[in-house]
Design a protein around this motif. Structure first.
Motif, PDB file in Angstrom:
ATOM      1  N   LYS A 449       1.968   6.568   5.172  1.00  8.53           N
ATOM      2  CA  LYS A 449       1.735   7.903   5.720  1.00  8.53           C
ATOM      3  C   LYS A 449       2.972   8.429   6.435  1.00  8.53           C
ATOM      4  N   GLN A 450       3.647   7.564   7.184  1.00  7.33           N
ATOM      5  CA  GLN A 450       4.851   7.972   7.910  1.00  7.33           C
ATOM      6  C   GLN A 450       5.929   8.453   6.949  1.00  7.33           C
ATOM      7  N   ILE A 451       6.137   7.707   5.871  1.00  5.46           N
ATOM      8  CA  ILE A 451       7.155   8.079   4.884  1.00  5.46           C
ATOM      9  C   ILE A 451       6.816   9.424   4.248  1.00  5.46           C
ATOM     10  N   LYS A 452       5.552   9.607   3.909  1.00  8.30           N
ATOM     11  CA  LYS A 452       5.121  10.858   3.278  1.00  8.30           C
ATOM     12  C   LYS A 452       5.313  12.040   4.224  1.00  8.30           C
ATOM     13  N   GLU A 453       4.932  11.879   5.480  1.00  5.85           N
ATOM     14  CA  GLU A 453       5.047  12.978   6.438  1.00  5.85           C
ATOM     15  C   GLU A 453       6.498  13.326   6.743  1.00  5.85           C
ATOM     16  N   GLU A 454       7.353  12.311   6.793  1.00  9.45           N
ATOM     17  CA  GLU A 454       8.747  12.538   7.174  1.00  9.45           C
ATOM     18  C   GLU A 454       9.631  12.965   6.010  1.00  9.45           C
ATOM     19  N   THR A 455       9.248  12.609   4.782  1.00 10.95           N
ATOM     20  CA  THR A 455      10.146  12.866   3.645  1.00 10.95           C
ATOM     21  C   THR A 455       9.500  13.630   2.497  1.00 10.95           C
ATOM     22  N   LYS A 456       8.157  13.774   2.515  1.00 13.34           N
ATOM     23  CA  LYS A 456       7.394  14.367   1.406  1.00 13.34           C
ATOM     24  C   LYS A 456       7.434  13.510   0.145  1.00 13.34           C
ATOM     25  N   ALA A 457       7.906  12.278   0.266  1.00 12.95           N
ATOM     26  CA  ALA A 457       7.894  11.344  -0.862  1.00 12.95           C
ATOM     27  C   ALA A 457       6.658  10.469  -0.779  1.00 12.95           C
ATOM     28  N   THR A 458       6.110  10.121  -1.931  1.00 12.34           N
ATOM     29  CA  THR A 458       4.941   9.252  -1.989  1.00 12.34           C
ATOM     30  C   THR A 458       5.241   8.034  -2.853  1.00 12.34           C
ATOM     31  N   ILE A 459       4.430   7.011  -2.656  1.00 14.95           N
ATOM     32  CA  ILE A 459       4.530   5.850  -3.539  1.00 14.95           C
ATOM     33  C   ILE A 459       3.854   6.230  -4.849  1.00 14.95           C
ATOM     34  N   ARG A 460       4.656   6.358  -5.890  1.00 16.93           N
ATOM     35  CA  ARG A 460       4.111   6.777  -7.172  1.00 16.93           C
ATOM     36  C   ARG A 460       3.290   5.666  -7.811  1.00 16.93           C
ATOM     37  N   CYS A 461       3.778   4.438  -7.717  1.00 18.06           N
ATOM     38  CA  CYS A 461       3.011   3.312  -8.236  1.00 18.06           C
ATOM     39  C   CYS A 461       3.681   2.005  -7.850  1.00 18.06           C
ATOM     40  N   ILE A 462       2.899   0.942  -7.981  1.00 12.24           N
ATOM     41  CA  ILE A 462       3.425  -0.418  -7.933  1.00 12.24           C
ATOM     42  C   ILE A 462       3.521  -0.851  -9.395  1.00 12.24           C
ATOM     43  N   PRO A 463       4.722  -0.878  -9.981  1.00 10.72           N
ATOM     44  CA  PRO A 463       4.851  -1.124 -11.425  1.00 10.72           C
ATOM     45  C   PRO A 463       4.173  -2.417 -11.857  1.00 10.72           C
ATOM     46  N   LEU A 464       3.503  -2.361 -13.006  1.00 13.49           N
ATOM     47  CA  LEU A 464       2.803  -3.541 -13.516  1.00 13.49           C
ATOM     48  C   LEU A 464       3.769  -4.637 -13.923  1.00 13.49           C
ATOM     49  N   ASP A 465       4.980  -4.260 -14.317  1.00 11.82           N
ATOM     50  CA  ASP A 465       5.960  -5.271 -14.730  1.00 11.82           C
ATOM     51  C   ASP A 465       6.895  -5.653 -13.589  1.00 11.82           C
TER      52      ASP A 465
END
Length: 490
Positions: A449-465
């Motif tokens: 949440k902190q990263i999203k609020e401060e940068t507008k970036a989100t975790i897109r995914c945890i790659p399966l590979d």
């Protein structure tokens, strides 16, 4: 015709809007937040539908249709689900209009519904209420159903194809006897989506899992495919959800097992929407207009005659008729544009704007020389080729163009995945529009949440590979065993 398109380097958002409008794909509706998909745009969507529909049927699924309206009480049965969609729902409260006597049409206040109806934002609730009557025994499982439909999610800020109040999609809803079968279904459908997006749309994707914060409302796990657009932003191209037994318990969907026990079924849901149209545009197109992969192009080859008189045109048309028959025999869609109302230059610009993969120009001198002028939309190359075996040459070239468009997008994606090892480096990379950023995260919702609020970036995914890699969270310094993909996104 492309002169009216804003350069994507100057204003990417306006560039996108210009292409959607000028390539005749869609337009804004008089209903705020909604769009009209025009015939050329809809023909691309129809090709997307046709390929996916066959893939669904090949994996054992059948199509059905469920109501547009969902009783409000159904949403209250699955708390996480209703919380996830509550702010986006359109609600029907009355069922009749009346004339107020002054020539105005108003809502008839006496015609209030006993229970409000929700215009579907997604169909889990209405479908699982229905499945209760369809499933009794293990013999009824697995139940593999897909629906092609429209949904409504009330949006405040809309963009054609990417985010509109009403949009088109498909939603699969399946029921299984065991959790393992449901998980296998979830992963299978993710693979179906990835195969389609990469091999038909020519868009490379990363397959992964969403974090608990980003999961679909009511799911135990959400799998996704993430694509990277040319402006460095990510776009979620498809999702597949393992719902566990949440909806089965909420709607009391049970089956009698082989052992004679009553058990709740295990569920999945999965879907893609007309957002794929946005991904298609933003992944490949340029300042001259659309660039379409041949497999999804409504017109794969356009032929433009260049002639001085009716005799010239007749000779060219005779050759073109034979060529078109051969191309259609190979399953290639072709258009002969012999309109006399537009000059060849106008037609060239029109089909370049619309992304037609191959353009042939044939004039009197070409007929004498046994050649044609061929132009590739993907590279903008023009060259002269023999008329002999032209159909075979074009078929092979279309495959080459499909592969080239994918390779170009793949190279771009690979060049725009960057590792960050500190929060400062992460923020600097975001500001440079680098694309995906691979970084360590401590696994907590608070840091996310902190990263999203401060940068507008989100975790897109945890790659399966993902490979395991000891590290520390770039924000908190806490231990981490793998990197995740961050990006700003649509």
């Amino acid at each position: 015709m492309s002169k009216g398109i804003t350069s994507k380097n100057d204003d990417y958002s306006q560039w996108y809007n210009d292409i959607v409008i000028k390539a005749d794909l869609a337009e804004h509706s008089s209903v705020k937040g909604c769009m009209v998909i025009k015939p050329y745009g809809y023909s691309i969507w129809e090709k997307i539908q046709a390929v996916l529909d066959q893939k669904f049927k090949d994996t054992g699924h059948s199509n059905a249709y469920f109501p547009l309206f969902i009783p409000k009480s159904y949403f209250s049965k699955e708390a996480a689900h209703v919380e996830g969609f509550a702010t986006e729902c359109a609600v029907v409260t009355h069922y009749r209009l009346k004339n107020d006597g002054n020539g105005n049409i108003v809502v008839d206040e006496t015609a209030k519904l006993e229970e409000e109806l929700i215009v579907r934002p997604t169909s889990e609730t209405i479908i699982w209420n229905t499945y209760r009557g369809w499933i009794e025994s293990y013999r009824d499982l697995p139940l593999l159903i897909n629906q092609w439909a429209n949904v409504v999610r009330w949006e405040m800020r809309t963009r054609l194809f990417l985010r509109t109040t009403e949009f088109l999609w498909q939603e699969g809803h399946t029921a299984h006897a065991t959790s393992q079968e449901a998980i296998e279904e979830t992963e299978r459908m993710l693979d179906v989506y990835a195969d389609f997006v990469e091999n038909w749309m020519a868009v490379p994707v990363v397959k992964g899992k969403k974090t608990p914060t980003e999961r679909f409302a009511g799911a135990l796990d959400t799998y996704c495919i993430e694509a990277l657009m040319q402006d460095g932003k990510a776009l979620q191209a498809g999702t597949s959800h393992f719902l566990g037994q949440n909806f089965a318990k909420a709607f009391d969907v049970k089956f009698t097992s082989k052992e004679g026990k009553q058990e709740h079924v295990w569920a999945t849901s999965w879907g893609v929407s007309t957002r794929l149209m946005g991904a298609l545009i933003m992944s490949h197109s340029d300042d001259s207009g659309l660039v379409l992969p041949p497999k999804l192009a409504p017109i794969q080859v356009v032929i433009v005659p260049i002639y001085k008189g009716e005799e010239d045109l007749a000779k060219i048309s005779t050759f073109v008729d034979e060529l078109m028959a051969k191309l259609k025999g190979l399953g290639i869609s072709v258009k002969y544009d012999d309109r006399d109302s537009q000059r060849p230059g106008f037609k060239f610009a029109e089909y370049e704007l619309k992304g037609v993969p191959i353009r042939l120009a044939i004039g009197g001198r070409d007929m004498e020389n046994g050649t044609v002028e061929l132009a590739r939309r993907d590279t903008k190359e023009k060259f002269t080729v023999p008329q002999a075996d032209l159909d075979v040459y074009i078929a092979n070239l279309l495959n080459e163009i499909q592969e080239n468009i994918y390779n170009k997008a793949h190279q771009f994606r690979e060049e725009h995945i960057t590792e960050a090892n500190s929060y400062e480096e992460f923020k600097e990379l975001l500001d440079s529009k680098t694309g995906f950023i691979s970084a360590h995260w401590d696994g907590t919702a608070e840091t996310e949440k902190q990263i999203k609020e401060e940068t507008k970036a989100t975790i897109r995914c945890i790659p399966l590979d993902n490979k395991l890699e000891d590290g520390v969270c770039m924000v908190t310094g806490k231990p981490s065993i793998q990197r995740v993909l961050f990006a700003r996104a649509y």
